[in-house]
Motif scaffolding. Sequence first.
Motif, PDB file in Angstrom:
ATOM      1  N   LYS A   1      -3.446  -3.162  -2.805  1.00 18.25           N
ATOM      2  CA  LYS A   1      -2.079  -3.033  -2.301  1.00 18.25           C
ATOM      3  C   LYS A   1      -1.609  -4.335  -1.684  1.00 18.25           C
ATOM      4  O   LYS A   1      -0.488  -4.763  -1.894  1.00 18.25           O
ATOM      5  CB  LYS A   1      -2.004  -1.897  -1.266  1.00 18.25           C
ATOM      6  CG  LYS A   1      -2.183  -0.532  -1.859  1.00 18.25           C
ATOM      7  CD  LYS A   1      -2.156   0.544  -0.793  1.00 18.25           C
ATOM      8  CE  LYS A   1      -2.447   1.898  -1.409  1.00 18.25           C
ATOM      9  NZ  LYS A   1      -2.544   2.942  -0.400  1.00 18.25           N
ATOM     10  N   ASP A   2      -2.494  -4.956  -0.915  1.00 18.42           N
ATOM     11  CA  ASP A   2      -2.226  -6.277  -0.359  1.00 18.42           C
ATOM     12  C   ASP A   2      -2.611  -7.289  -1.436  1.00 18.42           C
ATOM     13  O   ASP A   2      -3.782  -7.405  -1.789  1.00 18.42           O
ATOM     14  CB  ASP A   2      -3.059  -6.481   0.903  1.00 18.42           C
ATOM     15  CG  ASP A   2      -2.852  -7.839   1.539  1.00 18.42           C
ATOM     16  OD1 ASP A   2      -2.310  -8.746   0.887  1.00 18.42           O
ATOM     17  OD2 ASP A   2      -3.251  -7.993   2.714  1.00 18.42           O
ATOM     18  N   GLN A   3      -1.654  -8.009  -1.964  1.00 17.03           N
ATOM     19  CA  GLN A   3      -1.894  -8.909  -3.096  1.00 17.03           C
ATOM     20  C   GLN A   3      -2.868 -10.043  -2.766  1.00 17.03           C
ATOM     21  O   GLN A   3      -3.373 -10.700  -3.665  1.00 17.03           O
ATOM     22  CB  GLN A   3      -0.570  -9.476  -3.615  1.00 17.03           C
ATOM     23  CG  GLN A   3       0.352  -8.416  -4.202  1.00 17.03           C
ATOM     24  CD  GLN A   3      -0.285  -7.682  -5.379  1.00 17.03           C
ATOM     25  OE1 GLN A   3      -0.839  -8.288  -6.275  1.00 17.03           O
ATOM     26  NE2 GLN A   3      -0.205  -6.354  -5.362  1.00 17.03           N
ATOM     27  N   ARG A   4      -3.139 -10.271  -1.484  1.00 16.62           N
ATOM     28  CA  ARG A   4      -4.098 -11.312  -1.094  1.00 16.62           C
ATOM     29  C   ARG A   4      -5.532 -10.811  -1.218  1.00 16.62           C
ATOM     30  O   ARG A   4      -6.469 -11.572  -1.074  1.00 16.62           O
ATOM     31  CB  ARG A   4      -3.848 -11.755   0.354  1.00 16.62           C
ATOM     32  CG  ARG A   4      -2.469 -12.364   0.559  1.00 16.62           C
ATOM     33  CD  ARG A   4      -2.190 -12.534   2.023  1.00 16.62           C
ATOM     34  NE  ARG A   4      -2.095 -11.201   2.633  1.00 16.62           N
ATOM     35  CZ  ARG A   4      -1.929 -10.966   3.917  1.00 16.62           C
ATOM     36  NH1 ARG A   4      -1.847 -11.970   4.758  1.00 16.62           N
ATOM     37  NH2 ARG A   4      -1.849  -9.738   4.385  1.00 16.62           N
ATOM     38  N   GLU A   5      -5.695  -9.542  -1.486  1.00 13.50           N
ATOM     39  CA  GLU A   5      -6.996  -8.890  -1.484  1.00 13.50           C
ATOM     40  C   GLU A   5      -7.321  -8.372  -2.878  1.00 13.50           C
ATOM     41  O   GLU A   5      -6.437  -8.093  -3.674  1.00 13.50           O
ATOM     42  CB  GLU A   5      -6.934  -7.719  -0.496  1.00 13.50           C
ATOM     43  CG  GLU A   5      -8.184  -6.929  -0.332  1.00 13.50           C
ATOM     44  CD  GLU A   5      -9.255  -7.666   0.452  1.00 13.50           C
ATOM     45  OE1 GLU A   5     -10.248  -8.068  -0.172  1.00 13.50           O
ATOM     46  OE2 GLU A   5      -9.104  -7.823   1.669  1.00 13.50           O
TER      47      GLU A   5
ATOM     48  N   SER B   1     -10.491  -1.881  -1.151  1.00 16.90           N
ATOM     49  CA  SER B   1     -10.480  -3.342  -1.004  1.00 16.90           C
ATOM     50  C   SER B   1     -11.873  -3.806  -0.590  1.00 16.90           C
ATOM     51  O   SER B   1     -12.645  -3.046   0.009  1.00 16.90           O
ATOM     52  CB  SER B   1      -9.451  -3.774   0.043  1.00 16.90           C
ATOM     53  OG  SER B   1      -9.915  -3.483   1.341  1.00 16.90           O
TER      54      SER B   1
END
Length: 132
Positions: free
Chosen positions: A82-86, A48
């Motif tokens: 994995k974190d959709q905001r990233e 990320s």
Amino acid sequence: MKTICYCAAVRTAARKTTALYDSILEPAGVTLAQYSLLRRIERTETVSLTKLGRLAELDRSTVGRNVKALEELRLVRLGPAKDQREAAVRLTPAGAEALQRARPLWEQAQRRVEAALGAAGAEQLRALAAAI
């Protein structure tokens, strides 16, 4: 007695050292900053932008700008993390090839700096970096 500004001295040394590495890495088509980010991305495979910033000890906005430049050169690809905001970044085949071309040049730059510093100077540099 003249007093040296340690910060100015370190910054001058860093600029000169970066210029040396940049000139040696030029045939590979990357700068030292780009090479460093590409190596960190290579080591983590997919990372990320936030984690890449932590690894590189750079703020998120600086990493974002630098990754955008690498993306424009087609050396990295952005995708979902994995974190959709990233967003996550990974090397492209062209990025892996650029690293392969750059690695021996980086090693050449390392040898030049080591020769200039000598063993004692290199150890002092490591100690300074650890102490600050």
